[in-house]
Design an enzyme around this catalytic site. Structure first.
Site, PDB file in Angstrom:
ATOM      1  N   TRP A 153       0.818  -1.221   0.000  1.00 48.34           N
ATOM      2  CA  TRP A 153       0.000   0.000   0.000  1.00 48.34           C
ATOM      3  C   TRP A 153       0.850   1.268   0.000  1.00 48.34           C
ATOM      4  CZ3 TRP A 153       1.738   2.624   4.113  1.00 48.34           C
ATOM      5  CH2 TRP A 153       2.304   1.879   5.152  1.00 48.34           C
ATOM      6  N   ASN A 154       2.165   1.165   0.283  1.00 50.70           N
ATOM      7  CA  ASN A 154       2.890   2.401   0.625  1.00 50.70           C
ATOM      8  C   ASN A 154       3.230   3.291  -0.571  1.00 50.70           C
ATOM      9  OD1 ASN A 154       4.796   0.552  -0.172  1.00 50.70           O
ATOM     10  ND2 ASN A 154       6.280   1.057   1.415  1.00 50.70           N
ATOM     11  N   ARG A 162       6.273  -0.347 -11.361  1.00 51.73           N
ATOM     12  CA  ARG A 162       7.577  -1.006 -11.428  1.00 51.73           C
ATOM     13  C   ARG A 162       7.455  -2.467 -11.858  1.00 51.73           C
ATOM     14  NH1 ARG A 162      10.976   0.525  -6.148  1.00 51.73           N
ATOM     15  NH2 ARG A 162      10.370  -1.542  -5.481  1.00 51.73           N
ATOM     16  N   PRO A 178      -3.529  -5.513  -5.843  1.00 47.53           N
ATOM     17  CA  PRO A 178      -3.019  -4.438  -4.984  1.00 47.53           C
ATOM     18  C   PRO A 178      -3.376  -4.688  -3.523  1.00 47.53           C
ATOM     19  CG  PRO A 178      -5.038  -3.730  -6.078  1.00 47.53           C
ATOM     20  CD  PRO A 178      -4.748  -5.130  -6.575  1.00 47.53           C
ATOM     21  N   ALA A 179      -2.739  -3.938  -2.641  1.00 45.32           N
ATOM     22  CA  ALA A 179      -3.019  -4.073  -1.207  1.00 45.32           C
ATOM     23  C   ALA A 179      -4.434  -3.583  -0.905  1.00 45.32           C
ATOM     24  CB  ALA A 179      -2.009  -3.261  -0.411  1.00 45.32           C
ATOM     25  N   SER A 232       6.101  -7.439   2.808  1.00 49.61           N
ATOM     26  CA  SER A 232       6.911  -7.787   3.974  1.00 49.61           C
ATOM     27  C   SER A 232       7.678  -9.095   3.747  1.00 49.61           C
ATOM     28  CB  SER A 232       6.004  -7.943   5.190  1.00 49.61           C
ATOM     29  OG  SER A 232       5.047  -8.954   4.936  1.00 49.61           O
ATOM     30  N   GLU A 253      10.564  -8.246  -3.588  1.00 48.44           N
ATOM     31  CA  GLU A 253      11.053  -6.971  -3.024  1.00 48.44           C
ATOM     32  C   GLU A 253      10.495  -6.911  -1.614  1.00 48.44           C
ATOM     33  OE1 GLU A 253      13.036  -4.822  -4.389  1.00 48.44           O
ATOM     34  OE2 GLU A 253      13.052  -5.468  -6.471  1.00 48.44           O
ATOM     35  N   LEU A 254      11.337  -7.154  -0.621  1.00 50.11           N
ATOM     36  CA  LEU A 254      10.830  -7.400   0.731  1.00 50.11           C
ATOM     37  C   LEU A 254      11.243  -6.294   1.705  1.00 50.11           C
ATOM     38  CD1 LEU A 254      11.447 -11.259   0.689  1.00 50.11           C
ATOM     39  CD2 LEU A 254       9.432  -9.981  -0.050  1.00 50.11           C
ATOM     40  N   ARG A 281      10.305  10.854   4.333  1.00 49.93           N
ATOM     41  CA  ARG A 281       9.641  10.609   3.046  1.00 49.93           C
ATOM     42  C   ARG A 281       8.571   9.545   3.253  1.00 49.93           C
ATOM     43  NH1 ARG A 281      11.875   6.966  -0.816  1.00 49.93           N
ATOM     44  NH2 ARG A 281      10.793   7.092  -2.791  1.00 49.93           N
ATOM     45  N   CYS A 287      10.238   1.080   2.322  1.00 45.83           N
ATOM     46  CA  CYS A 287      11.128  -0.050   2.626  1.00 45.83           C
ATOM     47  C   CYS A 287      12.572   0.426   2.708  1.00 45.83           C
ATOM     48  CB  CYS A 287      10.976  -1.120   1.563  1.00 45.83           C
ATOM     49  SG  CYS A 287      11.146  -0.434  -0.086  1.00 45.83           S
ATOM     50  N   SER A 444      16.083   5.766  -4.771  1.00 49.14           N
ATOM     51  CA  SER A 444      15.177   5.295  -5.826  1.00 49.14           C
ATOM     52  C   SER A 444      15.377   6.071  -7.123  1.00 49.14           C
ATOM     53  CB  SER A 444      13.722   5.467  -5.394  1.00 49.14           C
ATOM     54  OG  SER A 444      13.533   4.854  -4.154  1.00 49.14           O
ATOM     55  N   GLU A 461      14.307  -4.482  -9.678  1.00 46.31           N
ATOM     56  CA  GLU A 461      13.271  -3.815 -10.466  1.00 46.31           C
ATOM     57  C   GLU A 461      13.827  -2.513 -11.019  1.00 46.31           C
ATOM     58  OE1 GLU A 461       9.786  -3.586  -7.862  1.00 46.31           O
ATOM     59  OE2 GLU A 461       9.047  -5.409  -8.823  1.00 46.31           O
TER      60      GLU A 461
HETATM   61  P1  NAD Z   1       2.344  -7.096   3.343  1.00 46.02           P
HETATM   62  O1  NAD Z   1       3.390  -8.129   3.165  1.00 46.02           O
HETATM   63  O2  NAD Z   1       1.460  -7.180   4.526  1.00 46.02           O
HETATM   64  O3  NAD Z   1       1.363  -7.066   2.094  1.00 46.02           O
HETATM   65  C1  NAD Z   1       1.847  -6.886   0.777  1.00 46.02           C
HETATM   66  C2  NAD Z   1       0.844  -7.446  -0.191  1.00 46.02           C
HETATM   67  O4  NAD Z   1       0.758  -8.853  -0.002  1.00 46.02           O
HETATM   68  C3  NAD Z   1      -0.574  -6.909  -0.038  1.00 46.02           C
HETATM   69  O5  NAD Z   1      -1.147  -6.777  -1.317  1.00 46.02           O
HETATM   70  C4  NAD Z   1      -1.265  -8.017   0.739  1.00 46.02           C
HETATM   71  O6  NAD Z   1      -2.652  -8.080   0.505  1.00 46.02           O
HETATM   72  C5  NAD Z   1      -0.597  -9.235   0.158  1.00 46.02           C
HETATM   73  N1  NAD Z   1      -0.617 -10.428   0.991  1.00 46.02           N
HETATM   74  C6  NAD Z   1      -0.533 -10.515   2.334  1.00 46.02           C
HETATM   75  N2  NAD Z   1      -0.563 -11.808   2.710  1.00 46.02           N
HETATM   76  C7  NAD Z   1      -0.643 -12.546   1.577  1.00 46.02           C
HETATM   77  C8  NAD Z   1      -0.690 -13.934   1.300  1.00 46.02           C
HETATM   78  N3  NAD Z   1      -0.645 -14.847   2.278  1.00 46.02           N
HETATM   79  N4  NAD Z   1      -0.785 -14.340   0.015  1.00 46.02           N
HETATM   80  C9  NAD Z   1      -0.815 -13.439  -0.986  1.00 46.02           C
HETATM   81  N5  NAD Z   1      -0.758 -12.115  -0.790  1.00 46.02           N
HETATM   82  C10 NAD Z   1      -0.671 -11.665   0.478  1.00 46.02           C
HETATM   83  O7  NAD Z   1       3.103  -5.701   3.277  1.00 46.02           O
HETATM   84  P2  NAD Z   1       2.515  -4.214   3.386  1.00 46.02           P
HETATM   85  O8  NAD Z   1       2.179  -3.943   4.811  1.00 46.02           O
HETATM   86  O9  NAD Z   1       1.466  -3.988   2.347  1.00 46.02           O
HETATM   87  O10 NAD Z   1       3.776  -3.354   2.935  1.00 46.02           O
HETATM   88  C11 NAD Z   1       4.802  -3.041   3.817  1.00 46.02           C
HETATM   89  C12 NAD Z   1       5.983  -3.969   3.628  1.00 46.02           C
HETATM   90  O11 NAD Z   1       6.388  -3.950   2.269  1.00 46.02           O
HETATM   91  C13 NAD Z   1       7.191  -3.527   4.425  1.00 46.02           C
HETATM   92  O12 NAD Z   1       7.824  -4.650   4.995  1.00 46.02           O
HETATM   93  C14 NAD Z   1       8.085  -2.891   3.361  1.00 46.02           C
HETATM   94  O13 NAD Z   1       9.441  -2.876   3.687  1.00 46.02           O
HETATM   95  C15 NAD Z   1       7.795  -3.736   2.182  1.00 46.02           C
HETATM   96  N6  NAD Z   1       8.121  -3.024   0.952  1.00 46.02           N
HETATM   97  C16 NAD Z   1       9.208  -3.432   0.237  1.00 46.02           C
HETATM   98  C17 NAD Z   1       9.564  -2.756  -0.917  1.00 46.02           C
HETATM   99  C18 NAD Z   1      10.758  -3.178  -1.716  1.00 46.02           C
HETATM  100  O14 NAD Z   1      10.859  -2.760  -2.855  1.00 46.02           O
HETATM  101  N7  NAD Z   1      11.655  -3.989  -1.193  1.00 46.02           N
HETATM  102  C19 NAD Z   1       8.804  -1.667  -1.356  1.00 46.02           C
HETATM  103  C20 NAD Z   1       7.703  -1.283  -0.605  1.00 46.02           C
HETATM  104  C21 NAD Z   1       7.363  -1.983   0.550  1.00 46.02           C
END
Ligand code: NAD
Length: 483
Positions: A153-154, A162, A178-179, A232, A253-254, A281, A287, A444, A461
């Site tokens: 969602w962020n 991307r 999407p989230a 995550s 991308e975690l 920011r 992340c 970025s 990416e």
């Molecule tokens: P999240 O992992 O909770 O959710 C991300 C996405 O995965 C959402 O669309 C969610 O609905 C989906 N999801 C959750 N559980 C799932 C499952 N079991 N099966 C399939 N899909 C599932 O993360 P978030 O809270 O939306 O975003 C924050 C996290 O994302 C932070 O840890 C951040 O560091 C990371 N992040 C990483 C990058 C990167 O490029 N490395 C960029 C942005 C955010």
């Protein structure tokens, strides 16, 4: 520039049609806590229809010429920029980033479409003799096939862009999930791609509050060829396990836990400027956000005081208010987590220099905060904060700084400040980190490879290799021509 948008479409998007559902889920405006929109909460049958559409469209899309695909992507880039104001407003409303940053994200997201429009026409293979001279080695690249893209969602536009832009450039079709906290921008993007000429079924968007139930069957579907996920590390690990039985291509991308290292010879003012960006920011919800400030003890007081002064005068308010520097965080549970991390740090002996409290205002606000003297035993030193909180601790030697900076399972981003560029580069090159900002607080760039080492991910990416994630290489052995 058009500004005529409220919340845009709220259905899922399958095979060029908006799909409604019996159930809906509320998307909240984090600035007020109120309901912004009710979005279709679809189940596995709609995801299956999206997969059917993506599979049907795959051969036709892969057969289009690179120029045709590039033309669509360029048109998307132009339309995104034309609609900067309305898209930026939508992002501010659905996830709370300040309007100026949301405008920046439109420019950043649009650039991926332009970059990959340019890459689409450079999908070259190779031709050359084998070392023995017995045959020719001919390689070509082709789209990997239908892609499942799951986004956080962020950065509602940029995270989708991307993935979608390189996938489409390569000739892949996509099911995007999407989230649930911020799905509206992806729906708007899908409509915009259709307007730009993308054929039905090439991009489908599935909105749901049951991600595992809805995407799980797709991971087992033999027609799916690729999973790309941003989110995550915990969910990424689960998805990697789910993708293993089919040996699915994956990009991950975690999460991150970025260190921000200020060496004793750094320009402290410059480091504070960088820290303001690396920390605030997206209200700290990136992340790549600086998570641990490691500052040499000789400059720590100047850094902490300077940063606290700047943070204290940041204007906190509704995301769409042009005066706002720092908006709300995404949700009530996120606010709870941030407050808990600060309280835990204080209980471990850390000192609140500024902030350290929630703010009233109806939405999910936390004061921009500096906590100093943070011990390594505090949770805040190990967990992603994802909020406007700078946790600072000191070090005595460069080696100590390095060991602490690198001593985590994450390796996404890091920041190093030093007046000596050689020294900063040496430090950067030792880190097991995918991206390092040297004397700057942002890394970025659509033209650079974005991604992490260790538990922060797999693959990159953007940049010159971003499209590789969506391509297969085929090698054909051809006998050498007889003389
Ligand atoms: P999240 O992992 O909770 O959710 C991300 C996405 O995965 C959402 O669309 C969610 O609905 C989906 N999801 C959750 N559980 C799932 C499952 N079991 N099966 C399939 N899909 C599932 O993360 P978030 O809270 O939306 O975003 C924050 C996290 O994302 C932070 O840890 C951040 O560091 C990371 N992040 C990483 C990058 C990167 O490029 N490395 C960029 C942005 C955010």
């Amino acid at each position: 520039m058009s500004t005529d948008l409220a919340v845009g479409p709220t259905g899922s998007f399958v095979d060029g049609e908006w799909v409604e559902a019996g159930e809906h889920f509320a998307v909240l405006d984090p600035s007020t806590g109120g309901v912004l929109a009710e979005v279709a909460d679809v189940g596995p049958e709609v995801a299956r229809a999206a997969m059917d559409a993506a599979a049907r469209a795959q051969a036709g899309w892969a057969a289009t010429s690179p120029r045709e695909r590039a033309a669509v992507l360029r048109a998307v880039h132009d339309r995104l920029l034309e609609r900067t104001e309305s898209l930026a407003t939508l992002m501010s409303l659905e996830m709370g980033k300040p309007l100026a940053e949301a405008r920046g994200e439109v420019a950043y997201g649009a650039e991926f479409f332009l970059w990959f429009a340019e890459e689409a026409v450079r999908l070259h293979g190779s031709f050359g003799p084998s070392p023995s001279g017995a045959s020719r080695i001919v390689t070509s690249r082709r789209p990997v096939g239908p892609v499942l893209a799951i986004t956080p969602w962020n950065f509602p536009l940029a995270m989708a862009a991307r993935k979608v832009a390189p996938a489409l450039a390569a000739g892949c079709t996509v099911v995007l999930k999407p989230a649930e906290l911020a799905p509206l921008t992806s729906l708007e993007l899908a409509g915009l791609l259709a307007e730009a000429g993308l054929p039905d079924g090439v991009l489908n968007v599935v909105t749901t509050t049951r991600p595992a139930e809805v995407t799980g069957p797709l991971l087992g579907d033999p027609r799916l060829r690729k999973l790309t996920f941003t989110g995550s590390t915990a969910v990424g690990r689960q998805l990697l396990a789910d993708a293993a039985p089919r040996v699915l291509r994956t990009s991950m991308e975690l999460g991150g836990n970025a260190p921000f290292v200020v060496l004793e010879d750094a320009d402290v003012e410059r480091a504070i400027d960088g820290a303001m960006i690396a920390k605030l920011r997206n209200v700290g919800q990136a992340c790549t956000a600086a998570n641990r400030f490691l500052v040499h003890e000789s400059v720590a007081d100047a850094f902490v005081d300077g940063l606290a002064d700047r943070m204290a005068v940041s204007v906190v308010g509704a995301a769409t208010d042009p005066a706002t520097d720092v908006g709300p965080v995404i949700s009530a549970p996120a606010l709870e987590k941030i407050a808990g991390l600060v309280d835990d740090a204080v209980a471990h002996g850390a000192r609140v220099v500024t902030g350290g409290r929630r703010l009233d205002g109806g939405g999910f606000y936390y004061a921009p905060t500096v906590v100093a003297d943070v011990p390594e035993t505090a949770r805040i030193a190990a967990e992603e904060i994802f909020g406007p909180v700078a946790a600072v601790s000191t070090f005595a030697t460069e080696e100590e700084a390095f060991q602490r900076a690198d001593g985590t399972e994450f390796g996404l981003a890091a920041y190093v400040y030093s007046a000596d560029l050689d020294r900063a580069l040496r430090f950067a090159e030792r880190l097991e980190t995918g991206m390092v900002g040297v004397n700057q607080g942002v890394v970025s760039d659509p033209a650079a490879p974005f991604g992490g080492m260790k538990a922060s991910g797999l693959g990159r990416e953007g940049g010159p290799t971003g499209i590789d994630e969506y391509l297969e290489t085929q090698y054909v052995a051809v006998p050498r021509a007889r003389p």
